[in-house]
Design an enzyme around this catalytic site. Structure first.
Site, mmCIF file in Angstrom:
data_model
loop_
_atom_site.group_PDB
_atom_site.id
_atom_site.type_symbol
_atom_site.label_atom_id
_atom_site.label_comp_id
_atom_site.label_asym_id
_atom_site.label_seq_id
_atom_site.Cartn_x
_atom_site.Cartn_y
_atom_site.Cartn_z
ATOM 1 N N SER A 1 0.830 -1.198 0.000
ATOM 2 C CA SER A 1 0.000 0.000 0.000
ATOM 3 C C SER A 1 0.871 1.257 0.000
ATOM 4 C CB SER A 1 -0.973 -0.043 1.187
ATOM 5 O OG SER A 1 -2.060 0.816 0.983
ATOM 6 N N ASP B 1 -5.273 -4.075 -2.910
ATOM 7 C CA ASP B 1 -4.321 -3.742 -1.855
ATOM 8 C C ASP B 1 -3.731 -4.992 -1.193
ATOM 9 O OD1 ASP B 1 -3.320 -2.877 0.858
ATOM 10 O OD2 ASP B 1 -4.040 -0.943 0.133
#
Length: 662
Positions: A27, A172
């Protein structure tokens, strides 16, 4: 926002001369880590991120699919509903609150210095962690497009749309490894792993106050188990204090960086102990000298590939020219049917292939929107717009749209595929207008137009030259008459953000020589200057040439784009001109748009054909806007030269005003 703490950690490592054998990021950790891996200093990363307009970056440009020629930069609010369909007409999107295309383009620009597809060959070896949305597996990305790898790793489900990377639909990496210790141990065996955990625990009921807080809480729920598991395998854990920092926000980035620096400084003794027992770390790698042996493009047809790659064959036999490749990427991104364009370098053993990876927009799009207000009733209406790409050949585009209201409108535009930045463009339009002028009897008319243009674009410039045929039915003024003549448009789009500009200028003009006698013209411009992040000055002006012997061809003063207080009863003339000054106070900016308070004043005139002044009108007022990427509305109060005070509201964005032109 929490991940900005990674920058402070990197600064301490650099200052304490703690060697780094490799970086693995998830991320925001993949953004900071990826930039560090390709050579940015901590200060350079901080500058690149904190000096970026994050609110604008997180909010992709939202423009109506259907706009008049030369007005592609017209700002529009978010549609009430937007649907995307694949080639089999099956629903395919949107798959997230934000497309994240602007984020990807920014990452692509920041990583343009990377001349390899193997992330292990970067100055600091690097890998990004993502999650396969189809299988739920951890995906450790070590090659390909660095910008694409980072964008995949940061695709928070529901917030950002998933990203396609090497044929896999990725989201993610936090879903499987928010702190990717196991991946780091596998990639760099024998080296101790330092984990940086920027999570801040669960929120209390009182702290959950917005949709962003809900997303943050859900993310913490989903990642807590894998965070605990991964941290247990780390040799050292650094935990910056990120309590109170929203997952998406516009707070003090510098303060969060400092939190990371403080946490890493407190762990210096432990870090030095790890260095003493760790294998030596290779020095910064020098990039290998490569020779371009092939230039390719994937995602488009061979015929279009030949048109768009132009003279890139000149690159063959030489090392990659990063500037030329970046210029080509930027040029390809201006194509109307491309969602993203990225350059990847592939080692073919005997040389390097420069591969332009092109992802096209959905072949079908449908949007539903509209505009309503308690004044300017002629502009109210529900809008339906559709796009069909690749209708008869790769790269052509068909727009169809309708405004459903008492003053209805139908439009269609067809663009041929681009050939060296040139296109043919045909447009059909039909609309009904009714007006209640302040200085003339009420009138109404129907107008049907057909235009054909040869268009060209270059950077921020776009222009077209062609001809227009019109059929006009304005009752007693023109009972079904035809008119034709040469027409043109030209535009310059130099604003930094079409929807919420902070700097730059824009101007555009459209003209038509009607039957070789009447010259109809509409030109307007906008300049924006920011004194600080919270204050802006906006100056706009416009002029119209018309013929007032027929209300359908007259110039008009009054409407949502000039004098709002005269929208219901505008002034008609042969010429009209206006100038507006706006002092904007930005109340809040976030990923969902801006809330602004505007103090504005407008002065306008109508003239006869000899430029003798006929009517003067002015207004001043204040407005407070809704988030312009969500509702696109405002409340306002205006006073006019008639000592008339009006208040009102608007919601959505009206179709662009084009009268007196077809």
């Amino acid at each position: 926002m929490k991940g900005l703490a990674h920058i402070g950690v990197l600064r301490v490592l650099r200052d304490a001369r703690i060697p780094v054998a490799g970086i693995v990021g998830t991320s925001m950790g993949s953004i900071v880590g990826g930039l560090a891996a390709c050579g940015y200093t901590p200060e350079g990363i901080e500058t690149a991120i904190l000096e970026t307009d994050m609110a604008s970056l997180l909010r992709d440009d939202v423009k109506p699919s259907l706009v008049p020629p030369g007005e592609e930069g017209t700002a529009g609010g978010s549609p009430l509903l937007k649907l995307e369909f694949d080639a089999d007409r099956k629903l395919s999107g949107p798959m997230g609150g934000m497309a994240g295309v602007k984020v990807f383009n920014r990452l692509s620009a920041l990583t343009a210095r990377v001349g390899t597809a193997d992330f292990m060959e970067l100055p600091i070896p690097f890998a990004a962690v993502a999650t396969d949305l189809e299988t739920g597996e951890m995906v450790v990305i070590r090659q390909g497009s660095l910008a694409g790898a980072i964008r995949s790793s940061m695709a928070i489900p529901g917030v950002f749309a998933p990203w396609t990377h090497e044929g896999r639909l990725l989201v993610d990496g936090g879903l499987v490894a928010n702190v990717p210790v196991s991946a780091a141990k596998a990639l760099f065996p024998g080296y101790p792993v330092v984990a940086v955990d920027v999570s801040s625990g669960l929120k209390t009921r009182q702290q959950i106050r917005s949709v962003v807080d809900v997303i943050d809480q859900m993310t913490t729920f989903m990642t807590k188990q894998n965070v605990d598991r991964e941290l247990a395998a780390a040799d050292l854990v650094i935990r910056p204090d990120t309590r109170g920092v929203p997952i998406l926000g516009a707070g003090s980035g510098a303060g969060i960086v400092e939190k990371g620096r403080q946490a890493a400084a407190a762990a210096l003794d432990g870090l030095r102990g790890l260095v003493a027992s760790a294998p030596s770390v290779p020095g910064i790698r020098s990039p290998q000298t490569r020779i371009v042996t092939s230039v390719e493009a994937v995602g488009i047809s061979p015929e279009r590939r030949q048109d768009l790659l132009g003279d890139t064959w000149r690159w063959l036999g030489s090392p990659p020219d990063m500037d030329a490749i970046r210029d080509t990427v930027d040029r390809l991104r201006t194509e109307g049917d491309f969602a993203t364009v990225d350059a990847i370098y592939e080692d073919r053993g005997f040389g390097t292939a420069v591969v332009f990876n092109i992802q096209k927009k959905a072949p079908y799009e449908v949007e539903f929107g509209g505009y309503t207000t308690n004044i300017a009733k002629a502009e109210r209406g529900v809008t339906i717009q559709g796009v069909r790409r690749d209708l008869s050949s790769d790269g052509d585009i068909l727009w169809i749209g309708a405004k459903v209201a008492e003053d209805w409108e139908l439009d269609a535009r067809y663009l041929t595929p681009s050939r060296a930045d040139n296109r043919w463009e045909a447009s059909l339009s039909a609309r009904r207008r009714s007006m209640e002028p302040a200085n003339a009897p009420d009138s109404e008319w129907e107008r049907y137009g057909l235009s054909l243009y040869r268009t060209r674009s270059s950077g921020d410039w776009r222009w077209g030259i062609g001809a227009t045929l019109e059929f006009l039915d304005a009752g007693s003024f023109s009972d079904g008459e035809f008119a034709w003549g040469p027409s043109f448009y030209v535009s310059y789009e130099g604003l930094d953000d079409d929807i919420d500009p902070t700097a730059g200028h824009r101007w555009r003009a459209r003209g038509w020589l009607r039957d070789g006698d009447d010259f109809l013209l509409r030109a307007e411009g906008l300049a924006v200057h920011s004194f600080s992040p919270g204050w802006r000055l906006m100056l706009s002006a416009g002029v119209e040439f018309g013929e007032s012997d027929n209300p359908a061809t007259a110039a008009w003063l009054g409407g949502s784009d000039d004098l709002l207080g005269h929208a219901d009863h505008p002034y008609m003339g042969d010429r009209a001109a206006w100038i507006r000054g706006t002092l904007r106070r930005v109340l809040e900016r976030s990923w969902w748009g801006s809330m602004n308070m505007d103090l504005f004043a407008v002065l306008g005139y109508t003239f006869d054909s000899d430029w003798s002044r006929e009517h003067e009108a002015w207004e001043a007022g204040v407005s407070v806007s809704f988030p312009n990427n969500f509702l696109g509305g405002q409340f306002f109060v205006v006073t006019t030269e008639e000592d008339d005070i009006r208040w009102g509201f608007s919601l959505g964005k009206p179709m662009p005003v084009r009268d007196p032109l077809p």
